[in-house]
Write an enzyme that holds these catalytic residues in place. Structure first.
Site, PDB file in Angstrom:
ATOM      1  N   GLU A 179      -3.953  -9.201  -1.611  1.00  0.00           N
ATOM      2  CA  GLU A 179      -4.616  -9.057  -0.308  1.00  0.00           C
ATOM      3  C   GLU A 179      -6.070  -8.677  -0.482  1.00  0.00           C
ATOM      4  O   GLU A 179      -6.420  -7.801  -1.256  1.00  0.00           O
ATOM      5  CB  GLU A 179      -3.921  -7.993   0.551  1.00  0.00           C
ATOM      6  CG  GLU A 179      -4.502  -7.910   1.966  1.00  0.00           C
ATOM      7  CD  GLU A 179      -3.872  -6.799   2.794  1.00  0.00           C
ATOM      8  OE1 GLU A 179      -2.642  -6.647   2.736  1.00  0.00           O
ATOM      9  OE2 GLU A 179      -4.615  -6.071   3.489  1.00  0.00           O
ATOM     10  N   GLU A 190       0.813  -1.221   0.000  1.00  0.00           N
ATOM     11  CA  GLU A 190       0.000   0.000   0.000  1.00  0.00           C
ATOM     12  C   GLU A 190       0.845   1.270   0.000  1.00  0.00           C
ATOM     13  O   GLU A 190       0.867   2.028   0.980  1.00  0.00           O
ATOM     14  CB  GLU A 190      -0.992  -0.045   1.156  1.00  0.00           C
ATOM     15  CG  GLU A 190      -1.926  -1.247   1.028  1.00  0.00           C
ATOM     16  CD  GLU A 190      -3.017  -1.326   2.071  1.00  0.00           C
ATOM     17  OE1 GLU A 190      -2.955  -0.589   3.079  1.00  0.00           O
ATOM     18  OE2 GLU A 190      -3.935  -2.142   1.878  1.00  0.00           O
TER      19      GLU A 190
END
Length: 458
Positions: free
Chosen positions: A282, A181
């Site tokens: 994810e 991220e």
């Protein structure tokens, strides 16, 4: 999961809608399906006795179980760790003399080793850092901030040392993502910010050359965040061939929407860069405390995620209440049909509170444990994942599908052993009968209301 045996025949007298497998239409290669080894998962499993712990590990990695084939783990700590930690804590130790993966040796490493030791287990591992040690960052914090440019060489060396140390422990790292991220998480837990330009710089001038110099063949994946910003990132990073030559593919997450899998974005990115595989690294039911031994909840439209409460008003429509089972199956089927080559869930196991988690970022895992009673609950999400991981094996090729059954979502893959796995999802409140056609053979099947069905053609 109920099983039946059907027979294909050359008879073709059914007027039911047809699902036709187009064997001559061959698309992307599949790496696999699975979940993530986290410190939280390892800690929870260590609350069980050795036999029960072994049972859960086997349920994920044995061919008799879900037979997971693609996994992920974290480099340094993540939100699903018991606390923040790194492998090098001496400030300005640019040569990483004090580097050690010792923090992983009591729980995380033994879990991965035990999974690898399951008879006939076959899985790849993707490793991702959430942050560099604070002393390498411009804000000197675990949360937020960016890597200082003077530590780019040290951080590249960090990846190399991690891979080599894990190799010594018998754990091969198939690929790494440059950063989990890189757009950040609002500095709520471990994070480190990149732009496409800074990530490209790091890969081109540091990480790629370091891997070459050290003889490391671990693959490099970029991005590793939500699909809504995917196109901008890959376009900018891959525009430089000197960067692209070091990068194997692109990692994505699903959190930008609970209903949208962004087929147009995934397809456009694939068409622009067809030699760079796309992998979901994810996804989970986030911002929910698990519902314990309540199968019905996972099939009901009650779940909400972070976006239900906190998304900007213009994005609220992307985060309605949803059915957890459908969210998983829909995203996997839609993602496969839009060029995803693998799909990795988040934590393998959590406790019945959705942790432990030092950031208090509670989530649901497919397998839950109540530490006080040592009970294990295999939620319906475990069985959803098994529909894909057990029957679509590494090296499978996605095939074309013509589907007249408009109420169904369907995907099909040809496995290396010659079998074809077809997975169908029925989200309606009525059973759907259809005719499955492959080559010149036919069979009539029915998928119950609100169900997932996998057909294996031998």
């Amino acid at each position: 999961m109920e099983r039946t045996h059907e027979h294909l025949s050359s008879a073709n007298d059914s007027e039911l809608p047809t699902i036709r497998i187009q064997k001559e239409q061959r698309f992307q290669k599949i790496f696999g399906f699975g979940g993530a080894f986290t410190e939280s998962t390892a800690y929870v499993l260590n609350q069980l006795d050795s036999e029960k712990r072994k049972e859960v590990i086997n349920s994920y990695f044995s061919p008799a179980g879900a037979n997971y084939s693609l996994t992920r783990t974290h480099i340094n700590s993540c939100d699903f760790s018991l606390d923040t930690y790194a492998y090098a804590n001496t400030a300005s130790d640019i040569n990483l003399v004090d580097f050690s993966v010792e923090p992983d040796l009591d729980d995380l490493v033994p879990l991965i080793q035990d999974a690898l030791a399951v008879p006939h287990a076959e899985f790849k591992i993707i490793a991702s850092p959430w942050t560099a040690p604070p002393w390498m960052k411009d804000n000197n914090l675990w949360y937020g901030g960016s890597l200082k440019s003077e530590f780019y060489p040290t951080w590249a060396l960090y990846f190399s040392k991690y891979i080599q140390e894990y190799e010594k422990l018998g754990i091969p790292i198939w690929s790494v993502t440059v950063e989990n991220e890189p757009l950040g998480n609002g500095a709520q837990w471990e994070s480190m910010i990149y732009t496409p330009a800074t990530m490209a710089d790091f890969i081109k001038n540091h990480l790629g050359p370091r891997f070459q110099e050290d003889g490391i063949d671990t693959k490099i994946l970029i991005y590793d965040q939500n699909r809504d910003h995917l196109k901008q990132w890959v376009t900018e990073v891959f525009s430089d061939p000197e960067v692209a030559k070091f990068v194997y593919g692109t990692a994505v997450h699903w959190y930008s929407s609970t209903v949208e899998w962004y087929p147009e974005v995934l397809t456009e990115v694939h068409e622009a860069f067809p030699d760079k595989p796309l992998i979901e690294t994810e996804g989970c039911i986030d911002a929910e405390i698990p519902h314990w031994q309540d199968d019905d909840w996972y099939w009901s439209k009650e779940a909400t995620d972070w976006g239900y409460d906190w998304a900007p008003e213009e994005d609220k429509h992307l985060h309605p209440k949803y059915v957890p089972v459908y969210r998983y199956a829909r995203d996997i089927i839609g993602g496969l049909n839009s060029w995803l080559s693998g799909w990795v869930d988040w934590n393998l196991v959590l406790d019945d509170k959705g942790g432990p988690n030092h950031a208090k970022n509670w989530c649901i895992a497919p397998v839950l444990v109540k530490p006080e009673t040592k009970e294990v609950y295999y939620t319906p999400l475990y069985y959803v994942m098994a529909h894909f991981s057990k029957f679509i094996r590494p090296g499978a090729i996605r095939l074309g599908i013509d589907c007249e059954a408009k109420d169904l979502m369907v995907t099909a893959c040809s496995n290396p052993n010659g079998s074809i796995a077809v997975v169908a999802l029925n989200q309606t409140e009525k059973a759907v009968s259809y005719k499955l056609v492959c080559d010149n053979l036919h069979t009539t099947l029915t998928i119950p209301a609100e169900a997932i069905q996998t057909i294996v053609l031998d």
